[in-house]
Design a protein around this motif. Structure first.
Motif, PDB file in Angstrom:
ATOM      1  N   PHE A   1       1.473  -2.676  -4.153  1.00 46.01           N
ATOM      2  CA  PHE A   1       0.409  -1.688  -4.312  1.00 46.01           C
ATOM      3  C   PHE A   1       0.805  -0.637  -5.332  1.00 46.01           C
ATOM      4  O   PHE A   1       1.805   0.058  -5.170  1.00 46.01           O
ATOM      5  N   THR A   2       0.008  -0.530  -6.412  1.00 46.60           N
ATOM      6  CA  THR A   2       0.265   0.480  -7.440  1.00 46.60           C
ATOM      7  C   THR A   2      -0.917   1.425  -7.620  1.00 46.60           C
ATOM      8  O   THR A   2      -0.907   2.261  -8.517  1.00 46.60           O
ATOM      9  N   GLY A   3      -1.922   1.276  -6.780  1.00 48.82           N
ATOM     10  CA  GLY A   3      -3.087   2.152  -6.868  1.00 48.82           C
ATOM     11  C   GLY A   3      -4.348   1.425  -6.427  1.00 48.82           C
ATOM     12  O   GLY A   3      -4.439   0.194  -6.505  1.00 48.82           O
ATOM     13  N   PHE A   4      -5.325   2.199  -5.954  1.00 44.52           N
ATOM     14  CA  PHE A   4      -6.603   1.605  -5.543  1.00 44.52           C
ATOM     15  C   PHE A   4      -7.289   0.935  -6.726  1.00 44.52           C
ATOM     16  O   PHE A   4      -7.262   1.447  -7.838  1.00 44.52           O
ATOM     17  N   SER A   5      -7.922  -0.186  -6.471  1.00 46.28           N
ATOM     18  CA  SER A   5      -8.725  -0.836  -7.504  1.00 46.28           C
ATOM     19  C   SER A   5     -10.003  -0.037  -7.734  1.00 46.28           C
ATOM     20  O   SER A   5     -10.812   0.125  -6.819  1.00 46.28           O
ATOM     21  N   GLY A   6     -10.182   0.457  -8.943  1.00 50.02           N
ATOM     22  CA  GLY A   6     -11.387   1.207  -9.271  1.00 50.02           C
ATOM     23  C   GLY A   6     -12.629   0.335  -9.260  1.00 50.02           C
ATOM     24  O   GLY A   6     -13.698   0.779  -8.839  1.00 50.02           O
ATOM     25  N   HIS A   7     -12.497  -0.900  -9.754  1.00 46.58           N
ATOM     26  CA  HIS A   7     -13.624  -1.833  -9.721  1.00 46.58           C
ATOM     27  C   HIS A   7     -14.122  -2.001  -8.287  1.00 46.58           C
ATOM     28  O   HIS A   7     -15.324  -1.946  -8.023  1.00 46.58           O
ATOM     29  N   ALA A   8     -13.171  -2.241  -7.379  1.00 46.01           N
ATOM     30  CA  ALA A   8     -13.529  -2.464  -5.979  1.00 46.01           C
ATOM     31  C   ALA A   8     -14.131  -1.216  -5.358  1.00 46.01           C
ATOM     32  O   ALA A   8     -15.136  -1.290  -4.632  1.00 46.01           O
ATOM     33  N   MET A   9     -13.522  -0.060  -5.609  1.00 48.03           N
ATOM     34  CA  MET A   9     -14.019   1.185  -5.029  1.00 48.03           C
ATOM     35  C   MET A   9     -15.424   1.498  -5.509  1.00 48.03           C
ATOM     36  O   MET A   9     -16.327   1.778  -4.707  1.00 48.03           O
ATOM     37  N   ARG A  10     -15.627   1.442  -6.822  1.00 44.91           N
ATOM     38  CA  ARG A  10     -16.945   1.766  -7.371  1.00 44.91           C
ATOM     39  C   ARG A  10     -18.012   0.819  -6.832  1.00 44.91           C
ATOM     40  O   ARG A  10     -19.098   1.242  -6.443  1.00 44.91           O
ATOM     41  N   SER A  11     -17.713  -0.458  -6.828  1.00 41.48           N
ATOM     42  CA  SER A  11     -18.692  -1.454  -6.386  1.00 41.48           C
ATOM     43  C   SER A  11     -19.076  -1.256  -4.927  1.00 41.48           C
ATOM     44  O   SER A  11     -20.256  -1.288  -4.569  1.00 41.48           O
ATOM     45  N   ALA A  12     -18.058  -1.042  -4.065  1.00 36.85           N
ATOM     46  CA  ALA A  12     -18.322  -0.902  -2.635  1.00 36.85           C
ATOM     47  C   ALA A  12     -19.026   0.405  -2.299  1.00 36.85           C
ATOM     48  O   ALA A  12     -19.729   0.498  -1.292  1.00 36.85           O
ATOM     49  N   ALA A  13     -18.853   1.418  -3.134  1.00 35.58           N
ATOM     50  CA  ALA A  13     -19.533   2.691  -2.904  1.00 35.58           C
ATOM     51  C   ALA A  13     -20.963   2.662  -3.425  1.00 35.58           C
ATOM     52  O   ALA A  13     -21.888   3.145  -2.765  1.00 35.58           O
TER      53      ALA A  13
END
Length: 206
Positions: A65-77
């Motif tokens: 783990f090196t950081g939250f996936s922005g693609h995943a976060m944006r899409s799910a939000a």
């Protein structure tokens, strides 16, 4: 995988702005503020996790783990919220089915980030769960608030803009994340470059 492009900044960020505009036009100030605060909070957590790794090497090696996936976060939000608002005036079952469709699409986008080797499973899953928390918190708030009156012409215009945005070049977030991390940590560029060689995806809000 083409579906991965849906989660990119040049598509999802305009979509987030479109949601804010819909809520403003619908005279729902509280929902507008709720959406802006929740989504901004999610973005800040994603950026902070990546800056922490680039600048100080803070991560979870055991989980890759090196950081939250922005693609995943944006899409799910965004996607569940987007679909939910479009069907907000409909029956409970229909509007929640629409929201779950958005959740499913976001899950596929998150999975694509792993299959394309941009993120580990832990990064994609944590980003997805973070975004899902943002989206569901907003939807819960919306369920307990007056129904926003969406302007159909505005909604159609927004989707036209999103379609055009999907053909644009990706937003160059890499330099911003790297520059911020180096400035805050005081480390030389050589350190960041060394870390990039071990994980080329950490500088992208993917």
């Amino acid at each position: 995988m083409q579906i991965s492009k849906i989660g990119s900044s040049n598509v999802m960020l305009p979509a987030a702005v479109a949601i804010a505009i819909w809520l403003t036009a619908g005279a729902t100030r509280r929902l507008f503020l709720s959406w802006c605060l929740l989504f901004a909070g999610g973005l800040m957590l994603v950026a902070a996790s990546k800056i922490a790794f680039v600048g100080w090497g803070i991560g979870i090696e055991a989980l890759d783990f090196t950081g939250f996936s922005g693609h995943a976060m944006r899409s799910a939000a965004i996607l569940p919220t987007l679909f939910y608002l479009i069907f907000r005036q409909q029956a409970f079952a229909l509007r929640w089915s629409a929201a779950m469709l958005g959740v499913g699409l976001a899950a596929l986008i998150s999975l694509s980030r792993v299959q394309l080797h941009f993120h580990s499973v832990s990064e994609a899953l944590s980003g997805f769960l973070l975004g899902l928390a943002v989206g569901l918190c907003f939807i819960w708030h919306a369920e307990n608030s007056p129904k926003p009156s969406l302007n159909r012409s505005l909604v159609v215009a927004s989707f036209v803009v999103l379609l055009v945005a999907s053909f644009a070049k990706p937003v160059p977030t890499q330099k911003l994340i790297e520059g911020t991390a180096l400035w805050l940590s005081g480390h030389p560029a050589a350190i960041a470059e060394h870390r990039l060689q071990s994980d080329t995806s950490i500088l992208q809000i993917n």
